[in-house]
Design an enzyme around this catalytic site. Structure first.
Site, PDB file in Angstrom:
ATOM      1  N   THR A  56     -15.543   1.709  -2.624  1.00  0.00           N
ATOM      2  CA  THR A  56     -14.665   1.562  -1.457  1.00  0.00           C
ATOM      3  C   THR A  56     -15.476   1.605  -0.159  1.00  0.00           C
ATOM      4  O   THR A  56     -15.302   0.765   0.725  1.00  0.00           O
ATOM      5  CB  THR A  56     -13.614   2.705  -1.440  1.00  0.00           C
ATOM      6  N   TYR A  97       0.816  -1.213   0.000  1.00  0.00           N
ATOM      7  CA  TYR A  97       0.000   0.000   0.000  1.00  0.00           C
ATOM      8  C   TYR A  97       0.855   1.272   0.000  1.00  0.00           C
ATOM      9  O   TYR A  97       0.384   2.326   0.446  1.00  0.00           O
ATOM     10  CB  TYR A  97      -0.942   0.003   1.212  1.00  0.00           C
ATOM     11  N   HIS A 102      -9.939  -6.459  -2.196  1.00  0.00           N
ATOM     12  CA  HIS A 102      -9.123  -5.486  -2.926  1.00  0.00           C
ATOM     13  C   HIS A 102      -9.133  -5.883  -4.384  1.00  0.00           C
ATOM     14  O   HIS A 102      -9.147  -7.074  -4.713  1.00  0.00           O
ATOM     15  CB  HIS A 102      -7.670  -5.509  -2.418  1.00  0.00           C
ATOM     16  N   PHE A 125      -5.044   7.118   7.120  1.00  0.00           N
ATOM     17  CA  PHE A 125      -5.446   5.768   7.525  1.00  0.00           C
ATOM     18  C   PHE A 125      -4.385   4.708   7.214  1.00  0.00           C
ATOM     19  O   PHE A 125      -4.630   3.521   7.396  1.00  0.00           O
ATOM     20  CB  PHE A 125      -6.787   5.396   6.871  1.00  0.00           C
ATOM     21  N   GLU A 182       1.026  -5.049  -8.668  1.00  0.00           N
ATOM     22  CA  GLU A 182       0.429  -5.837  -7.580  1.00  0.00           C
ATOM     23  C   GLU A 182       0.551  -7.344  -7.825  1.00  0.00           C
ATOM     24  O   GLU A 182       0.798  -8.109  -6.889  1.00  0.00           O
ATOM     25  CB  GLU A 182      -1.035  -5.422  -7.390  1.00  0.00           C
ATOM     26  N   ARG A 218     -18.949  -5.725  -1.575  1.00  0.00           N
ATOM     27  CA  ARG A 218     -18.818  -4.822  -0.420  1.00  0.00           C
ATOM     28  C   ARG A 218     -20.186  -4.451   0.167  1.00  0.00           C
ATOM     29  O   ARG A 218     -20.329  -4.376   1.388  1.00  0.00           O
ATOM     30  CB  ARG A 218     -18.017  -3.585  -0.835  1.00  0.00           C
ATOM     31  N   ARG A 223     -13.849  -4.585 -10.373  1.00  0.00           N
ATOM     32  CA  ARG A 223     -14.209  -3.404  -9.576  1.00  0.00           C
ATOM     33  C   ARG A 223     -15.737  -3.289  -9.472  1.00  0.00           C
ATOM     34  O   ARG A 223     -16.265  -2.881  -8.436  1.00  0.00           O
ATOM     35  CB  ARG A 223     -13.613  -2.131 -10.189  1.00  0.00           C
TER      36      ARG A 223
HETATM   37  P1  GDP Z   1     -10.090   0.724  -3.193  1.00  0.00           P
HETATM   38  O1  GDP Z   1      -9.297   0.835  -4.479  1.00  0.00           O
HETATM   39  O2  GDP Z   1     -11.577   0.720  -3.415  1.00  0.00           O
HETATM   40  O3  GDP Z   1      -9.644  -0.439  -2.329  1.00  0.00           O
HETATM   41  O4  GDP Z   1      -9.828   2.065  -2.362  1.00  0.00           O
HETATM   42  P2  GDP Z   1      -8.515   2.970  -2.102  1.00  0.00           P
HETATM   43  O5  GDP Z   1      -7.398   2.582  -3.016  1.00  0.00           O
HETATM   44  O6  GDP Z   1      -8.963   4.393  -2.095  1.00  0.00           O
HETATM   45  O7  GDP Z   1      -8.102   2.612  -0.598  1.00  0.00           O
HETATM   46  C1  GDP Z   1      -7.426   1.428  -0.287  1.00  0.00           C
HETATM   47  C2  GDP Z   1      -8.035   0.829   0.951  1.00  0.00           C
HETATM   48  O8  GDP Z   1      -7.816   1.712   2.047  1.00  0.00           O
HETATM   49  C3  GDP Z   1      -9.557   0.649   0.916  1.00  0.00           C
HETATM   50  O9  GDP Z   1      -9.966  -0.517   0.260  1.00  0.00           O
HETATM   51  C4  GDP Z   1      -9.888   0.611   2.394  1.00  0.00           C
HETATM   52  O10 GDP Z   1      -9.573  -0.666   2.963  1.00  0.00           O
HETATM   53  C5  GDP Z   1      -8.918   1.642   2.955  1.00  0.00           C
HETATM   54  N1  GDP Z   1      -9.524   2.981   3.038  1.00  0.00           N
HETATM   55  C6  GDP Z   1      -9.888   3.812   2.019  1.00  0.00           C
HETATM   56  N2  GDP Z   1     -10.390   4.964   2.481  1.00  0.00           N
HETATM   57  C7  GDP Z   1     -10.338   4.886   3.833  1.00  0.00           C
HETATM   58  C8  GDP Z   1     -10.705   5.787   4.894  1.00  0.00           C
HETATM   59  O11 GDP Z   1     -11.182   6.906   4.675  1.00  0.00           O
HETATM   60  N3  GDP Z   1     -10.477   5.327   6.172  1.00  0.00           N
HETATM   61  C9  GDP Z   1      -9.925   4.103   6.438  1.00  0.00           C
HETATM   62  N4  GDP Z   1      -9.753   3.748   7.723  1.00  0.00           N
HETATM   63  N5  GDP Z   1      -9.582   3.249   5.467  1.00  0.00           N
HETATM   64  C10 GDP Z   1      -9.783   3.621   4.187  1.00  0.00           C
END
Ligand code: GDP
Length: 137
Positions: A91, A49, A115, A57, A126, A102, A85
């Site tokens: 998300t 990540y 993910h 976060f 990845e 989800r 997706r």
């Molecule tokens: P994804 O591509 O839908 O997985 O979303 P992102 O790439 O934006 O974020 C990666 C991961 O970080 C997400 O799947 C969540 O597990 C976590 N995440 C994203 N936004 C938040 C947030 O605002 N708060 C927290 N605690 N975790 C978050």
């Protein structure tokens, strides 16, 4: 033919929905080209990540991702990045469409079950983070 990385996150494994998630991929005619269960170290989760390292976060997310086993898969199919997706949903589960993984199973914006890579470049990074060429059928 495109490839993407899918992860069933620790909350998905704990909820015993590995089979349910895989069934959704297979019902969508997505091929599973590689699969394994592993448990990430904190360092490995941080590396995966890394693009999020400035996010507030980041520490919580990488703790969560090390909190139990995960299932990592290489998915293969036409337009599979977008297709996966769509199956995953937004998300934030509260904003996810009905019938998505989800929406059906996530309980938290962070603990959101799955993910999926979001673009061809991230998919390539990845997939190679978890699998070498010999492990992909
Ligand atoms: P994804 O591509 O839908 O997985 O979303 P992102 O790439 O934006 O974020 C990666 C991961 O970080 C997400 O799947 C969540 O597990 C976590 N995440 C994203 N936004 C938040 C947030 O605002 N708060 C927290 N605690 N975790 C978050």
């Amino acid at each position: 033919m495109e490839r993407t990385l899918s992860i069933i996150k620790p909350d998905g494994v704990k909820k015993n929905i590995i089979g349910e998630v895989i069934k959704r991929f297979q019902n969508a005619n997505i091929n599973i080209a590689a699969m394994k269960m592993i448990k990430l170290s904190k360092e490995q989760a941080q590396g995966f990540y890394a693009v999020h390292k400035e996010r507030p976060f980041f520490d919580s997310l990488t703790d969560f991702m090390t909190s139990g086993p995960i299932v990592v898969m290489v998915l293969e199919g036409d337009d599979v990045i977008t297709q996966n997706r769509k199956l995953m949903g937004a998300t934030n589960f509260k904003e996810a469409d009905e019938g998505t993984i989800r929406k059906d199973f996530a309980t938290d914006i962070e603990k959101n079950v799955v993910h999926g890579s979001d673009a061809p470049e991230t998919a390539a990074f990845e997939i190679s983070y978890f699998f070498n060429a010999l492990e992909i059928v």
